[in-house]
Design a protein around this motif. Structure first.
Motif, PDB file in Angstrom:
ATOM      1  N   LEU A   1       0.846  -1.183   0.000  1.00 40.09           N
ATOM      2  CA  LEU A   1       0.000   0.000   0.000  1.00 40.09           C
ATOM      3  C   LEU A   1       0.886   1.238   0.000  1.00 40.09           C
ATOM      4  O   LEU A   1       1.919   1.264   0.680  1.00 40.09           O
ATOM      5  N   THR A   2       0.495   2.254  -0.735  1.00 37.16           N
ATOM      6  CA  THR A   2       1.262   3.498  -0.745  1.00 37.16           C
ATOM      7  C   THR A   2       1.053   4.233   0.578  1.00 37.16           C
ATOM      8  O   THR A   2       0.099   3.943   1.314  1.00 37.16           O
ATOM      9  N   PRO A   3       1.924   5.201   0.913  1.00 35.66           N
ATOM     10  CA  PRO A   3       1.718   5.968   2.165  1.00 35.66           C
ATOM     11  C   PRO A   3       0.341   6.602   2.256  1.00 35.66           C
ATOM     12  O   PRO A   3      -0.277   6.603   3.332  1.00 35.66           O
ATOM     13  N   THR A   4      -0.173   7.125   1.150  1.00 35.77           N
ATOM     14  CA  THR A   4      -1.505   7.738   1.192  1.00 35.77           C
ATOM     15  C   THR A   4      -2.576   6.680   1.416  1.00 35.77           C
ATOM     16  O   THR A   4      -3.522   6.892   2.192  1.00 35.77           O
ATOM     17  N   GLU A   5      -2.444   5.535   0.774  1.00 32.02           N
ATOM     18  CA  GLU A   5      -3.412   4.454   1.001  1.00 32.02           C
ATOM     19  C   GLU A   5      -3.392   3.999   2.452  1.00 32.02           C
ATOM     20  O   GLU A   5      -4.440   3.728   3.048  1.00 32.02           O
ATOM     21  N   TRP A   6      -2.198   3.918   3.042  1.00 33.72           N
ATOM     22  CA  TRP A   6      -2.113   3.532   4.448  1.00 33.72           C
ATOM     23  C   TRP A   6      -2.840   4.535   5.342  1.00 33.72           C
ATOM     24  O   TRP A   6      -3.526   4.161   6.294  1.00 33.72           O
ATOM     25  N   LYS A   7      -2.686   5.809   5.049  1.00 36.24           N
ATOM     26  CA  LYS A   7      -3.354   6.826   5.882  1.00 36.24           C
ATOM     27  C   LYS A   7      -4.860   6.658   5.842  1.00 36.24           C
ATOM     28  O   LYS A   7      -5.537   6.740   6.869  1.00 36.24           O
ATOM     29  N   ILE A   8      -5.400   6.422   4.642  1.00 39.13           N
ATOM     30  CA  ILE A   8      -6.850   6.245   4.514  1.00 39.13           C
ATOM     31  C   ILE A   8      -7.295   4.967   5.231  1.00 39.13           C
ATOM     32  O   ILE A   8      -8.248   4.974   6.015  1.00 39.13           O
ATOM     33  N   VAL A   9      -6.584   3.878   4.965  1.00 40.78           N
ATOM     34  CA  VAL A   9      -6.941   2.597   5.579  1.00 40.78           C
ATOM     35  C   VAL A   9      -6.894   2.698   7.098  1.00 40.78           C
ATOM     36  O   VAL A   9      -7.806   2.249   7.802  1.00 40.78           O
ATOM     37  N   GLU A  10      -5.854   3.296   7.623  1.00 41.82           N
ATOM     38  CA  GLU A  10      -5.704   3.378   9.077  1.00 41.82           C
ATOM     39  C   GLU A  10      -6.813   4.205   9.698  1.00 41.82           C
ATOM     40  O   GLU A  10      -7.354   3.844  10.750  1.00 41.82           O
ATOM     41  N   LEU A  11      -7.188   5.314   9.060  1.00 41.17           N
ATOM     42  CA  LEU A  11      -8.272   6.131   9.597  1.00 41.17           C
ATOM     43  C   LEU A  11      -9.572   5.348   9.649  1.00 41.17           C
ATOM     44  O   LEU A  11     -10.361   5.489  10.599  1.00 41.17           O
ATOM     45  N   LEU A  12      -9.817   4.517   8.652  1.00 44.01           N
ATOM     46  CA  LEU A  12     -11.073   3.764   8.605  1.00 44.01           C
ATOM     47  C   LEU A  12     -11.067   2.578   9.568  1.00 44.01           C
ATOM     48  O   LEU A  12     -12.034   2.372  10.309  1.00 44.01           O
ATOM     49  N   VAL A  13      -9.972   1.803   9.577  1.00 43.13           N
ATOM     50  CA  VAL A  13      -9.991   0.580  10.400  1.00 43.13           C
ATOM     51  C   VAL A  13      -9.903   0.883  11.888  1.00 43.13           C
ATOM     52  O   VAL A  13     -10.275   0.050  12.707  1.00 43.13           O
TER      53      VAL A  13
END
Length: 224
Positions: A151-163
């Motif tokens: 996952l890219t850094p931006t994808e990680w930020k989105i995923v982490e906020l949601l999970v």
């Protein structure tokens, strides 16, 4: 590598901090005033902020307040203001620590390490497992069907906020502010693009997502 935004209008001190932080394994980003600091925070999304209060355009407390409107990045104030009222005002505005000038480099580095530990250690939920994929938030590792997924850094930020908020609706604007910063608060198309990428990487059927759900016109929700 930990990114540190350094905000100070003293040119020599700014340069010295950059050199020393780079020597100790950090990636420093300099800013000489409040406006540059806010722009750099939005663009680079630093892991830590070192902030002087006596800036030429904005007071440092105002910078803290504006940062706290959209990010929880640890903020360490580094200021020549020694009064207890200055410390109280900065800490109440949202600063995490306060060091007065002149300062010792070793003390500053120790306080940065402490801020990093607190940042990494909270909040919890380091590992998220579903029947489709596993996310190790601390290690930034994702696996699907036994294979590592990048996952890219931006994808990680989105995923982490949601999970971190399973089952809860996370609004579009909150995601845009937290991931990209206030300059991108209206760029909802960014979310559509990145959520589609995340689904292609993690969902068993991206066309019919089971875990990253769109609430039309409102935001997104993670279902474990």
């Amino acid at each position: 590598m930990t990114t540190v935004l350094i905000v100070d209008d003293e040119t020599q001190l700014l340069r010295a901090l950059q050199i020393n932080l780079r020597t100790h394994g950090y990636r420093p980003i300099p800013a000489a005033d409040g406006a540059a600091a806010l722009a750099a925070a939005s663009e680079h999304r630093p892991d830590l902020v070192i902030l002087d209060l006596g800036l030429p355009d904005l007071d440092g407390v105002e910078v803290i307040t504006r940062l706290r409107a959209w990010t929880q990045v640890p903020i360490l104030v580094l200021s020549a203001r020694h009064g207890p009222e200055d410390k109280v005002e900065a800490l109440d505005a949202g600063a995490d620590d306060y060091v007065t000038k002149p300062f010792g480099l070793e003390e500053l580095l120790a306080r940065l390490r402490a801020a990093e530990r607190r940042s990494v250690g909270t909040p919890g939920t380091p590992v998220v497992s579903t029947d489709s994929f596993t996310l190790d938030l601390s290690a930034r590792k994702a696996e699907r069907d036994g294979e590592q997924v990048r996952l890219t850094p931006t994808e990680w930020k989105i995923v982490e906020l949601l999970v971190r908020k399973p089952g809860q609706l996370v609004g579009q604007q909150q995601l845009l502010l937290d991931v990209w910063g206030p300059a991108y608060a209206r760029e909802v198309q960014y979310l559509r693009v990145y959520l589609n990428q995340i689904r292609r990487k993690l969902e068993p059927d991206p066309a019919q997502p089971r875990h990253f759900i769109t609430e039309s016109g409102m935001g997104y929700r993670f279902e474990p």
